[in-house]
Design an enzyme around this catalytic site. Structure first.
Site, mmCIF file in Angstrom:
data_model
loop_
_atom_site.group_PDB
_atom_site.id
_atom_site.type_symbol
_atom_site.label_atom_id
_atom_site.label_comp_id
_atom_site.label_asym_id
_atom_site.label_seq_id
_atom_site.Cartn_x
_atom_site.Cartn_y
_atom_site.Cartn_z
ATOM 1 N N GLU A 93 0.859 -1.328 -0.082
ATOM 2 C CA GLU A 93 0.113 0.218 0.071
ATOM 3 C C GLU A 93 0.806 1.311 0.097
ATOM 4 O OE1 GLU A 93 -2.931 -0.846 3.256
ATOM 5 O OE2 GLU A 93 -3.937 -1.921 2.017
ATOM 6 N N CYS A 106 3.563 8.486 0.982
ATOM 7 C CA CYS A 106 3.976 7.528 2.315
ATOM 8 C C CYS A 106 4.272 6.270 1.344
ATOM 9 C CB CYS A 106 3.109 7.387 3.303
ATOM 10 S SG CYS A 106 3.441 6.224 4.438
ATOM 11 N N CYS A 113 6.393 -6.931 7.046
ATOM 12 C CA CYS A 113 7.406 -6.841 7.979
ATOM 13 C C CYS A 113 7.985 -7.711 8.574
ATOM 14 C CB CYS A 113 6.945 -5.418 8.709
ATOM 15 S SG CYS A 113 8.559 -4.585 9.525
ATOM 16 N N CYS A 117 6.269 -4.981 15.972
ATOM 17 C CA CYS A 117 5.744 -3.874 16.632
ATOM 18 C C CYS A 117 4.429 -4.222 16.930
ATOM 19 C CB CYS A 117 5.704 -2.704 15.968
ATOM 20 S SG CYS A 117 7.650 -2.066 15.595
ATOM 21 N N CYS A 120 1.265 -2.514 15.491
ATOM 22 C CA CYS A 120 1.282 -1.870 13.840
ATOM 23 C C CYS A 120 0.589 -3.234 13.003
ATOM 24 C CB CYS A 120 2.658 -2.028 13.516
ATOM 25 S SG CYS A 120 2.978 -1.716 11.753
ATOM 26 N N CYS A 338 -1.050 6.236 9.901
ATOM 27 C CA CYS A 338 -0.152 5.351 10.496
ATOM 28 C C CYS A 338 -0.364 4.303 11.093
ATOM 29 C CB CYS A 338 0.631 6.277 11.492
ATOM 30 S SG CYS A 338 2.074 7.088 10.446
HETATM 31 S S1 SF4 Z 1 5.805 -0.007 12.637
HETATM 32 FE FE1 SF4 Z 1 5.236 -2.081 11.660
HETATM 33 S S2 SF4 Z 1 5.969 -1.690 9.507
HETATM 34 FE FE2 SF4 Z 1 7.116 -0.398 10.916
HETATM 35 S S3 SF4 Z 1 8.735 -1.609 11.521
HETATM 36 FE FE3 SF4 Z 1 7.335 -2.032 13.206
HETATM 37 S S4 SF4 Z 1 6.193 -3.880 12.311
HETATM 38 FE FE4 SF4 Z 1 7.483 -3.016 10.625
#
Ligand code: SF4
Length: 345
Positions: A93, A106, A113, A117, A120, A338
């Site tokens: 995206e 962005c 990923c 996190c 996220c 975000c």
């Molecule tokens: S915020 Fe999401 S996309 Fe960014 S490093 Fe952490 S897990 Fe990966």
């Protein structure tokens, strides 16, 4: 699976050599290179100053792997979210964020990923693969076109804050930025580009050694190891002491300040000691802090702290002469804000 090679994996010199070895002129390589990058051609037939015979020869040897905008959603606030289909069918995206004075792209650097996190949405996808330089470049081209179409001016800024950790795909991100800033690509100034990392110390030092010219942002979210590890578990591998040292190294080499991205969550990092730790962390090198409004993802485990907690942060940072901005979230109604990018489409 198509066995032909992606022509955009070739450098300009390699293209020139290809034409020489096929009994043609080297400058033909320059012409094709210009079509591929600054004119973003999707097909060899678009290359109108190249003869039909040469175009056929290119077609027999190469493909142009291009991204496609699969779906596009426009938010009430003007934000545009794109689901981008890659040549192998995977989706990432990219978002166009307009303000009164600028438009910002962005962009994503990985499919999914590898980091985890807790707050996220992308983290739940796991990393499937890195994006190629051309796939990163193409996102910027697509969003630049949308900026011109909807807002009558070219793209003004780029942030690497979409899906993925850009420093885990460092070489390709760097190659894409080279193309984006090159006069033979989009000719954008490096100072208009920000790479946002969750904080990989070894790679921050590498960027400093490479004398990159773009801006650096770090998703900090806590300056206390225990708290940061609870929301960003990789912090055990890259603890704050190492992160701080790498940022000191960055500043010593580049003289370029750092932006800390920071969300304040209810019951997680909203205490006085959290604020004190951030203030202390900020004193190591010149920096500013962006306090970012958080958008809850499905399970609601993380909730934005109330205004009072934000104000405590702001007043303490300002009292210590640290520049702080509050970033209101954009595109919430279409899950483009975000931490929300997760291929719901
Ligand atoms: S915020 Fe999401 S996309 Fe960014 S490093 Fe952490 S897990 Fe990966």
């Amino acid at each position: 699976m198509n066995k032909k090679k992606d022509i955009r994996a070739l450098s300009k010199d390699q293209l020139r050599e290809f034409f020489i070895s096929n009994n043609d002129k080297a400058f033909r390589g320059n012409q094709v290179y210009e079509w591929l990058w600054s004119k973003a051609a999707h097909s060899f037939d678009d290359m109108t100053n190249i003869s039909k015979t040469t175009r056929n020869m290119l077609d027999e040897n190469f493909v142009i792997n291009h991204i496609e905008v699969d779906t596009m959603q426009r938010s009430n606030d003007g934000t545009v979210k794109n689901a981008i289909k890659l040549h192998d069918g995977l989706i990432v995206e990219s978002v166009l964020i307009p303000t009164k004075t600028r438009t910002t792209a962005c962009v994503s650097s990985q499919v999914g990923c590898s980091l985890d996190c807790k707050f996220c949405a992308t983290a739940r996808l796991k990393r499937m693969r890195n994006l190629n330089p051309d796939e990163i470049y193409d996102q910027v081209v697509a969003i630049d076109q949308q900026s011109r179409h909807y807002y009558n001016h070219k793209l003004s800024n780029i942030v690497f804050m979409g899906m993925g950790e850009p420093l885990m795909n460092y070489n390709n991100v760097l190659k894409a930025i080279d193309k984006i800033t090159s006069p033979e690509g989009l000719g954008m100034a490096a100072r208009r580009i920000t790479v946002s990392t969750s904080g990989v110390p070894k790679m921050i030092k590498k960027m400093a050694d490479d004398e990159v010219r773009f801006n650096l942002a770090v998703s900090l979210h806590s300056a206390i190891d225990e708290v940061r590890t609870s929301i960003m578990p990789f912090n055990t591998r890259f603890p704050l002491k190492d992160l701080r040292e790498s940022l000191e190294y960055w500043y010593a080499k580049t003289k370029s300040s750092v932006t800390y991205e920071y969300v304040v969550w209810n019951g997680i990092n909203d205490r006085k000691e959290d604020i004190d730790a951030l203030v202390a962390f900020c004193k190591h090198i010149p920096c500013k802090v962006n306090l970012i409004e958080y958008n809850p993802i499905d399970d609601g485990e993380f909730q934005q702290a109330p205004e009072r907690a934000l104000n405590n942060y702001i007043s303490n940072l300002e009292m210590n002469d640290i520049v702080v901005n509050v970033r209101r979230s954009r595109g919430k109604d279409i899950d483009a804000a975000c931490g929300q990018l997760a291929n719901k489409s």
